[in-house]
Design an enzyme around this catalytic site. Structure first.
Site, PDB file in Angstrom:
ATOM      1  N   GLU A   1      -3.502   8.029   7.113  1.00 45.95           N
ATOM      2  CA  GLU A   1      -4.609   7.272   6.532  1.00 45.95           C
ATOM      3  C   GLU A   1      -5.033   6.159   7.479  1.00 45.95           C
ATOM      4  O   GLU A   1      -6.226   5.898   7.665  1.00 45.95           O
ATOM      5  CB  GLU A   1      -4.213   6.681   5.170  1.00 45.95           C
ATOM      6  CG  GLU A   1      -5.367   5.972   4.465  1.00 45.95           C
ATOM      7  CD  GLU A   1      -4.986   5.392   3.113  1.00 45.95           C
ATOM      8  OE1 GLU A   1      -3.863   5.623   2.628  1.00 45.95           O
ATOM      9  OE2 GLU A   1      -5.836   4.684   2.534  1.00 45.95           O
TER      10      GLU A   1
ATOM     11  N   HIS B   1       0.827  -1.201   0.000  1.00 47.92           N
ATOM     12  CA  HIS B   1       0.000   0.000   0.000  1.00 47.92           C
ATOM     13  C   HIS B   1       0.871   1.264   0.000  1.00 47.92           C
ATOM     14  O   HIS B   1       0.587   2.221  -0.729  1.00 47.92           O
ATOM     15  CB  HIS B   1      -0.929  -0.007   1.213  1.00 47.92           C
ATOM     16  CG  HIS B   1      -1.713   1.247   1.378  1.00 47.92           C
ATOM     17  ND1 HIS B   1      -1.514   2.099   2.442  1.00 47.92           N
ATOM     18  CD2 HIS B   1      -2.662   1.823   0.614  1.00 47.92           C
ATOM     19  CE1 HIS B   1      -2.318   3.142   2.318  1.00 47.92           C
ATOM     20  NE2 HIS B   1      -3.033   2.999   1.229  1.00 47.92           N
TER      21      HIS B   1
ATOM     22  N   GLU C   1       2.048   1.852  -3.411  1.00 45.60           N
ATOM     23  CA  GLU C   1       0.997   2.448  -4.262  1.00 45.60           C
ATOM     24  C   GLU C   1       1.075   3.968  -4.170  1.00 45.60           C
ATOM     25  O   GLU C   1       1.005   4.674  -5.174  1.00 45.60           O
ATOM     26  CB  GLU C   1      -0.362   1.933  -3.812  1.00 45.60           C
ATOM     27  CG  GLU C   1      -1.552   2.508  -4.558  1.00 45.60           C
ATOM     28  CD  GLU C   1      -2.725   2.803  -3.625  1.00 45.60           C
ATOM     29  OE1 GLU C   1      -3.165   1.900  -2.886  1.00 45.60           O
ATOM     30  OE2 GLU C   1      -3.209   3.964  -3.645  1.00 45.60           O
ATOM     31  N   HIS C   2       1.249   4.494  -2.984  1.00 45.96           N
ATOM     32  CA  HIS C   2       1.383   5.948  -2.812  1.00 45.96           C
ATOM     33  C   HIS C   2       2.618   6.468  -3.532  1.00 45.96           C
ATOM     34  O   HIS C   2       2.594   7.521  -4.166  1.00 45.96           O
ATOM     35  CB  HIS C   2       1.481   6.276  -1.319  1.00 45.96           C
ATOM     36  CG  HIS C   2       0.153   6.326  -0.623  1.00 45.96           C
ATOM     37  ND1 HIS C   2      -0.335   7.471  -0.051  1.00 45.96           N
ATOM     38  CD2 HIS C   2      -0.783   5.385  -0.418  1.00 45.96           C
ATOM     39  CE1 HIS C   2      -1.524   7.230   0.489  1.00 45.96           C
ATOM     40  NE2 HIS C   2      -1.819   5.962   0.287  1.00 45.96           N
TER      41      HIS C   2
END
Lengths: 462, 429
Positions: free
Chosen positions: A166, A86, A89-90
């Site tokens: 997040e 994840h 992905e950023h």
């Protein structure tokens, strides 16, 4: 001329022309076509470096949806390094060779693109939708970030902060997020579905730039990816450009996936949480089939009967009849490996989770003892059909559906195959699957109770 | 063309979308009884004369249809859709629901209990808490400050007679707009609208007259105290524009530059450079009167004070120095090129047409959107910023844990005029 208008000779002629000048990794082979609903067709190709290419010509609107799906998600992680899929992905929205940080997004905004990405247990996907004339630019940018991403410490540190925020937003300060995380952590003890896709906070804090570089080299390769392009496109031009740009990428040696299978669960597992909330909540997870299992469609229908819509059994019983819940939700994991069928309920004020559980257990016993009615079956089927159609209105929606099933099953039109299977299902199928899934020993439960330090609601505003 | 009827036909998928909306919404709630209009629509959704609520739900589900309720201050409606082969049955049920509501006192009591339960459930959501606090305290005594969903106090006061009275006010043939998109013909749409109109009385629509909201002077802090927060939810804002304001298009471009995209100033500074918040954006919605201009972030608690200071500095700089030529060019390119995604499906095209009617926009308002964007000059944008925005008359709303951060916040906000704390679970919070 559309490829779909012509059959193999013209397709082969096109590919011969492309392949005549393509490099070692850019040669295109045709893999056949698959209908996608009543009107559309998926044309399937593959580059010699392993990249899958799925094209759907749909002139409904002058836009194109361009999705890149990688077969890497949190299932590929290891303890201590959770959350890297994840985080990565950023990072994919940062610097690319020749493009400083922020420039990728500026270029996308300049063409009016709507772009986003997501990571889950089994995949990471990147998507753009844009006016059709900008396809060459998008192909170039996406191919470049697949192999020319630049990872620098300041950007990694900054994105780690964003990801930690997040996590606070979705989990630490969110009751449902916290409960869901505990549910999966408890239900899975060995399999990687045990840890959250966001990663544990401590692991995110500990991820390094070298970890990210290694992750990129290992998983971001053409032979680990599928391109799905839907919209008002010229397939010939698209294929030529894809061959030219992605053809520069060599395949990677993909790591062996060493998944520890989950041991069969032999008894119910239970977790209690005390959180700042006014009302108790109950989350149940039952071990359920993988998305490629023949019983997954049946299980999807089962959860629809139980929780889908106001006429569903649990909503009717808990919200309407007993008036003990304010909300009921149900979900079945669409994952490569067996996962969970979830039921989540929010109690009304003053109602204990035990009361919810007793009522739910009665309904789950009933659905295992008596077949559902034809009327219930047909209602659930109709709702699922509506759900599928709603997801296919936009180019993005179509691309998402195709990309998901291509990545998880290798069958890009599986959404429609599932609808055909759905039509054939009978109450006997649901009875069988209910009995195999809904037994208490396969259940994990999480109860959220009000933190006793939470001040009581005041009578009036002072 | 039938009045108050929108049809965007598209047979590409065997699916259709329906909206049946009234030209007034929660602004008609009796004072102190906020949430009444929403209760009315929820009651109508489930209660049809001659059918039990269970039968209504089963009927919708059985035809592969959904119908939900959405009530805002200026408009209220039913929104849903169905598989196209069921549209005749769907239209028939919607017709009954609008024309033959069953005001059962038992069902009303049950619904009120559900609504109260929903309210208590909703305070789990920090983002819901900050939105409510911002709306209530920005608009203060203006009708826009009244919450369409009500609160625990107002919901308890609502009676069945209130709903019957609201039904009389809202459901008139001249008050209803019907929108259909997808696999539907003009003839079918006209048939539905005509049937609905004939079932309702034809009095003039009841449209409350309200003035533009006015902002209270000075910087005000509203702190919603909730225990154990690791993160804050922050909303900062003041007044925005009405869509027919001469400044609206210019201010919309300014908002795009400031906080409307991923590469905007706010997102770059708060998220990109500092990693302080997963999301950082501004908002400039429209309504029939002037709405708000606002900034939204959610940094961890330790960064909240610094984040608010930064946002205020960015806003001050925007007002003092304006935007640049290159920023305007980039914003215009983005808005022009992305407009295709406002109209790429039949449902979206219908939604724009519906907005135009609801907000009394002139014919062609959205068709001419790109021309207005293109025509806007740098001078107009910077003049609109100076005229419309203020960095001094602002509301700052924060959801967080008081004992951890409140003192730090109040100490670090320059020229703070007032600071008020509410518990997160206050019944009228």
């Amino acid at each position: 001329m559309s490829l779909a208008q012509d059959m193999r000779p013209a397709t082969q002629h096109l590919l011969d022309k492309i392949n005549a000048t393509a490099g070692e990794h850019g040669k295109v082979s045709y893999q056949g076509s698959v209908p996608f609903g009543a009107r559309l067709k998926i044309e399937r190709f593959r580059l010699s470096n392993g990249l899958h290419i799925l094209l759907v010509k749909d002139p409904t609107a002058p836009v194109i949806a361009y999705h890149t799906w990688f077969r890497v998600g949190s299932r590929c992680e290891a303890p201590g390094k959770t959350g890297i899929s994840h985080l990565f992905e950023h990072l994919m929205f940062n610097e690319i060779e020749g493009l400083k940080t922020g420039e990728f997004d500026k270029k996308m905004e300049a063409i009016g693109a709507d772009n986003n990405a997501s990571t889950w247990l089994d995949f990471t996907q990147y998507q753009e939708a844009f006016p059709k004339k900008h396809l060459p630019l998008v192909i170039d940018l996406e191919a470049r970030r697949m192999h020319q991403l630049v990872l620098r410490e300041p950007q990694v540190l900054s994105e780690k902060d964003v990801v930690m925020n997040e996590r606070r937003f979705r989990v630490e300060d969110d009751i449902e997020g916290t409960a869901e995380e505990q549910l999966w952590k408890t239900a899975f003890e060995r399999h990687p579905y045990h840890w959250p896709t966001l990663g544990w906070m401590k692991d995110i804090e500990g991820l390094t730039t070298d970890d990210c570089r290694e992750f990129y080299q290992r998983y971001y390769a053409p032979n680990n990816a599928s391109l799905v392009i839907v919209g008002d496109l010229n397939e010939q031009k698209a294929l030529r450009l894809i061959s030219e740009t992605y053809g520069k990428l060599a395949p990677s040696v993909l790591p062996l996936e060493e998944i520890e299978p989950e041991e069969p669960q032999m008894e119910e597992r239970h977790v209690e949480l005390n959180l700042p909330t006014e009302t108790e909540k109950l989350f149940l997870g039952f071990k359920s089939p993988a998305v490629g299992d023949a019983n997954h469609v049946v299980a999807s229908l089962l959860i629809e009967v139980l929780c889908g819509g106001p006429a569903s059994r649990l909503r009717r019983r808990l919200v309407r009849h007993d008036q003990i819940a304010s909300d009921v939700g149900g979900f079945i994991g669409p994952h490569r490996d067996p996962s969970l069928m979830e039921i989540s309920v929010a109690a009304r004020r003053g109602v204990r989770a035990e009361t919810l559980r007793a009522a739910i257990d009665e309904e789950l016993t009933r659905i295992q003892q008596e077949a559902i009615t034809e009327a219930e079956l047909n209602r659930a089927k109709a709702r699922m059909e509506l759900g599928l159609l709603g997801g296919l209105e936009s180019a993005d929606g179509k691309a998402s559906t195709i990309g998901f099933y291509q990545t998880l099953l290798g069958r890009p039109a599986a959404a429609f195959e599932r609808m055909e299977e759905l039509e054939r299902l009978t109450p006997s199928d649901l009875l069988r699957v209910a009995r195999s899934i809904l037994h208490p020993r396969g259940c994990t439960s999480v109860v959220v109770r009000k933190n006793t330090e939470t001040p009581p609601a005041s009578e009036s505003l002072s | 063309m039938t009045q108050d009827l929108i049809v965007t036909a598209d047979p590409a998928l065997p699916l259709l979308h329906l909206s049946v909306v009234t030209k007034s919404g929660a602004l008609l709630d009796p004072p102190g009884k906020e949430g009444a209009t929403r209760l009315l629509f929820r009651l109508m959704r489930r209660s049809v004369l001659g059918m039990t609520p269970e039968e209504v739900d089963e009927a919708f589900d059985g035809m592969g249809a959904t119908l939900g309720v959405d009530v805002q201050r200026s408009v209220a409606g039913f929104h849903g859709g169905c598989i196209a082969r069921q549209k005749t049955a769907f239209f028939s049920l919607v017709r009954q629901l609008v024309a033959q509501p069953d005001f059962s006192s038992d069902e009303f009591s049950r619904l009120k209990d559900e609504a109260l339960a929903d309210w208590h459930e909703s305070i789990d959501s920090d983002s819901t808490l900050v939105r409510r606090a911002f709306t209530r305290h920005l608009f203060v005594d203006h009708p826009y400050g009244r919450l369409a969903g009500g609160d625990a106090e107002s919901l308890q006061k609502i009676t069945l007679d209130d709903l019957k009275s609201l039904h009389q006010s809202l459901f008139r043939s001249s008050s209803l707009i019907v929108s259909l998109a997808g696999d539907v013909s003009e003839r079918e749409a006209v048939g539905l609208k005509t049937d609905l109109d004939s079932a309702l009385n034809d009095a003039l629509p009841n449209m409350p007259e309200i003035s533009d909201p006015q902002l209270l002077p000075g910087r005000r802090l509203i702190f919603v105290d909730k225990p154990e927060r690791t993160q804050t939810q922050i909303a900062i804002g003041g007044m925005g524009t009405h869509p027919l304001d001469e400044d609206h298009t210019a201010l919309y471009i300014a908002h795009t530059i400031f906080g409307g995209t991923f590469t905007s100033r706010l997102s770059r500074e708060v998220r990109g450079k500092r990693g302080w918040s997963y999301g950082a954006s501004s908002s400039l919605p429209i309504d029939r009167k002037r709405q708000a201009f606002s900034l939204w972030t959610f940094p961890k608690s330790e960064d909240a004070a610094a984040c608010i200071r930064l946002e205020l500095e960015l806003l001050e700089k925007l007002i003092e120095k304006g935007v640049t030529k290159s920023e305007i060019s980039a914003a215009k390119r983005y808005l022009s090129n992305s407009h295709v995604f406002s109209v790429d499906t039949a449902a979206k095209r219908a939604s724009l047409a519906l907005d135009a009617q609801i907000y009394h926009l002139p014919e062609g308002y959205f068709d001419e959107y790109l021309q207005r964007i293109s025509a806007c000059t740098l001078e107009e944008v910077n003049a609109a910023i100076k005229r419309r925005l203020s960095a001094e008359d602002l509301l700052i709303c924060v959801v967080g844990t008081k004992e951890s951060i409140l003192q730090d916040l109040t100490d670090s906000i320059p020229r703070l005029k007032t600071s008020t704390v509410y518990p997160f679970n206050a019944p009228a919070g």
